[in-house]
Every structure is written in C-alpha cells, then in structure tokens.
Scaffold this active site. Structure first.
Site, mmCIF file in Angstrom:
data_model
loop_
_atom_site.group_PDB
_atom_site.id
_atom_site.type_symbol
_atom_site.label_atom_id
_atom_site.label_comp_id
_atom_site.label_asym_id
_atom_site.label_seq_id
_atom_site.Cartn_x
_atom_site.Cartn_y
_atom_site.Cartn_z
ATOM 1 N N CYS A 1 0.815 -1.218 0.000
ATOM 2 C CA CYS A 1 0.000 0.000 0.000
ATOM 3 C C CYS A 1 0.848 1.268 0.000
ATOM 4 C CB CYS A 1 -0.884 0.058 1.254
ATOM 5 S SG CYS A 1 -1.998 -1.323 1.496
ATOM 6 N N CYS B 1 -2.690 4.997 2.879
ATOM 7 C CA CYS B 1 -3.838 4.099 2.735
ATOM 8 C C CYS B 1 -4.654 4.055 4.026
ATOM 9 C CB CYS B 1 -3.365 2.699 2.370
ATOM 10 S SG CYS B 1 -4.731 1.565 1.990
ATOM 11 N N CYS C 1 -2.667 -2.997 -3.396
ATOM 12 C CA CYS C 1 -3.942 -2.751 -2.717
ATOM 13 C C CYS C 1 -4.944 -2.169 -3.709
ATOM 14 C CB CYS C 1 -3.703 -1.765 -1.568
ATOM 15 S SG CYS C 1 -5.201 -1.179 -0.754
ATOM 16 N N CYS D 1 -5.945 1.845 -2.362
ATOM 17 C CA CYS D 1 -5.098 3.025 -2.593
ATOM 18 C C CYS D 1 -4.346 2.977 -3.918
ATOM 19 C CB CYS D 1 -4.111 3.202 -1.443
ATOM 20 S SG CYS D 1 -2.855 1.904 -1.305
#
Length: 259
Positions: free
Chosen positions: A38, A42, A69, A72
């Site tokens: 991420c 995030c 992810c 994000c």
C-alpha cells in the site's frame, strides 16, 4: 515530512500509522499476512508492525511476491487522494459562490475532516483559505485590467464592497484603489533570496504581504515588482524581512517524484 523522516523504519512506521499523505511516493509498505502492499496514506486497517515490510517502489514489492492494494492503488494510475484534491480545487476555482465544506467534500467523495486534512497536508492551507486566496487573485487581475474597484469586488466574488474592502486590503497589502493605481503613495519593502525553484522575491507593506515572485535572477524578480507597482516607493530590506522570507521559501520546494 522530509526525506530524512522516512529514511528509517521508525520514520516509515510513523508515516504508515499516521496515514501521512506527504510520504506517498517516497516508499510503499507491504503486509506479510495479507500479501498486499500500500501507499503510506492508505486508510485500510492498520497492520501489526511486525508484519510490515518496506520497499522503495511498487516493482520491488511485486518482485518480493506482494500484490497492490485495490483501495489506494499504489502500483499506478491516479492517486485517489491527489485526484480528490485536484477536483476540489477545480470546484472552488469554477464556483460562482463558495460551497460549504460539507458540500465540497461530498462532491469529491471525501468526508469534510479528510478533505480539510488533505488540503493542509498538501497545500498548507484550508479549503476556505484556498477560496479566499482565489478571490483575492481574481480581484487583483480585474483591478490590473482596469476595472472599477466596486465592479471588480463583485466580479471577484465578494459580497457588499463596504464589508469586504478592509479584508481585501489585508490580502492585497494595500487598499484595492491603491493596488489598481500601481501602488501610488505606498512604501514597499522587499527581499530576494535563493530557493529550490530559483530566486524568490517577497514584498510587504505595513498592512502585510503584497507580492511573491519567482524567477531566474534578482533583476528579473525585481523588475516584476516594479512593473506591478510602478508608483510605489520600493526599498530592499533583506535583514528586516528575513523571518518572512524563510517562511515563504519553505513552501517553495521542488515537487517530489511519485504519484
């Protein structure tokens, strides 16, 4: 946050648990138990520190077996937070009336608190402060184009001129009438210093900041100031303006790489 702040694991961990948007693009983190990586900002559930690994780029994380992810989108495409910030700025720039914070946040898909934090983290100003700066800029442009003061105030988005006049004077560093007249009778102190983007000029009156200019050299930015205020008395005062210049120069940084 500076680059030194995220040079260590401790600094990176603080950025992760703080959802620090300023750290986006400087590193990414991965969670071993989920196999996902991420951005630092995030908003997913905070991981356990012992399960976190840090990487400089998404490619490094994917080479280690992690996947991006979906919330994000660290692997590419637009940063959702940056997209929302740009969208909010465009709404404010194009709005005939200033929307309330709740309305503005709803239009870009964020909560009011999140939008306010995003403005302050990325731009160093609140949404309301950004809207006020836009109005002051529109007013200055209309005054320079030769519009009458009352007409320019209305066109820039201010309400009753009698109530707006003094507030506007604080933002321009002088009254709108004096601004439109090229600084007639005004005393302006200025200083020019190096910054990350070249040479930075900061100019003030007794009312406050009246001009900021960036250029390749001292003569260029000084000429800019003279062209804006040809009828004012200009005095260089680098020592007297040292603190203010440092504060302005701190905001004039080279944009960081990354999304």
């Amino acid at each position: 946050m500076t680059r030194k702040d995220v040079a260590t694991d401790d600094g990176r961990w603080r950025a992760v648990i703080g959802n620090d948007t300023a750290a986006d693009g400087r590193f990414i983190y991965a969670v071993r138990t989920t196999g996902i990586y991420c951005r630092p900002s995030c908003r997913s559930r905070p991981p356990r520190r012992g399960n976190v690994a840090y990487f400089d780029t998404p490619a490094d994380a994917e080479a280690a077996g992690f996947r991006p992810c979906k919330r994000c989108r660290p692997a590419g495409g637009a940063d959702p937070a940056s997209g929302a910030l740009v969208a909010a700025c465009r709404v404010l720039e194009q709005a005939e009336r200033e929307p309330a914070l709740e309305e503005l946040a709803g239009r870009v898909g964020l909560t009011p608190a999140r939008l306010r934090r995003l403005f302050q983290a990325r731009l160093g100003i609140t949404p309301k402060g950004y809207a006020k700066a836009l109005k002051a800029r529109r007013l200055a442009q209309r005054l320079k184009a030769g519009a009458m003061v009352t007409e320019a105030l209305y066109e820039a988005g201010y309400g009753a001129p009698s109530r707006a006049y003094e507030a506007v004077a604080q933002r321009l560093g002088m009254t709108p009438t004096v601004y439109a007249g090229g600084g007639q009778g005004e005393s302006i102190r200025y200083a020019v210093v190096p910054c990350a983007l070249g040479r930075l000029l900061v100019a003030v009156t007794e009312r406050g900041l009246c001009a900021v200019a960036l250029g390749a050299g001292d003569a260029e930015v000084a000429a800019c100031l003279r062209a804006r205020f040809p009828k004012a008395v200009l005095t260089e005062d680098r020592a007297g303006l040292a603190a203010m210049v440092r504060a302005v120069a701190a905001r004039a940084t080279v944009p960081r790489a990354g999304p």
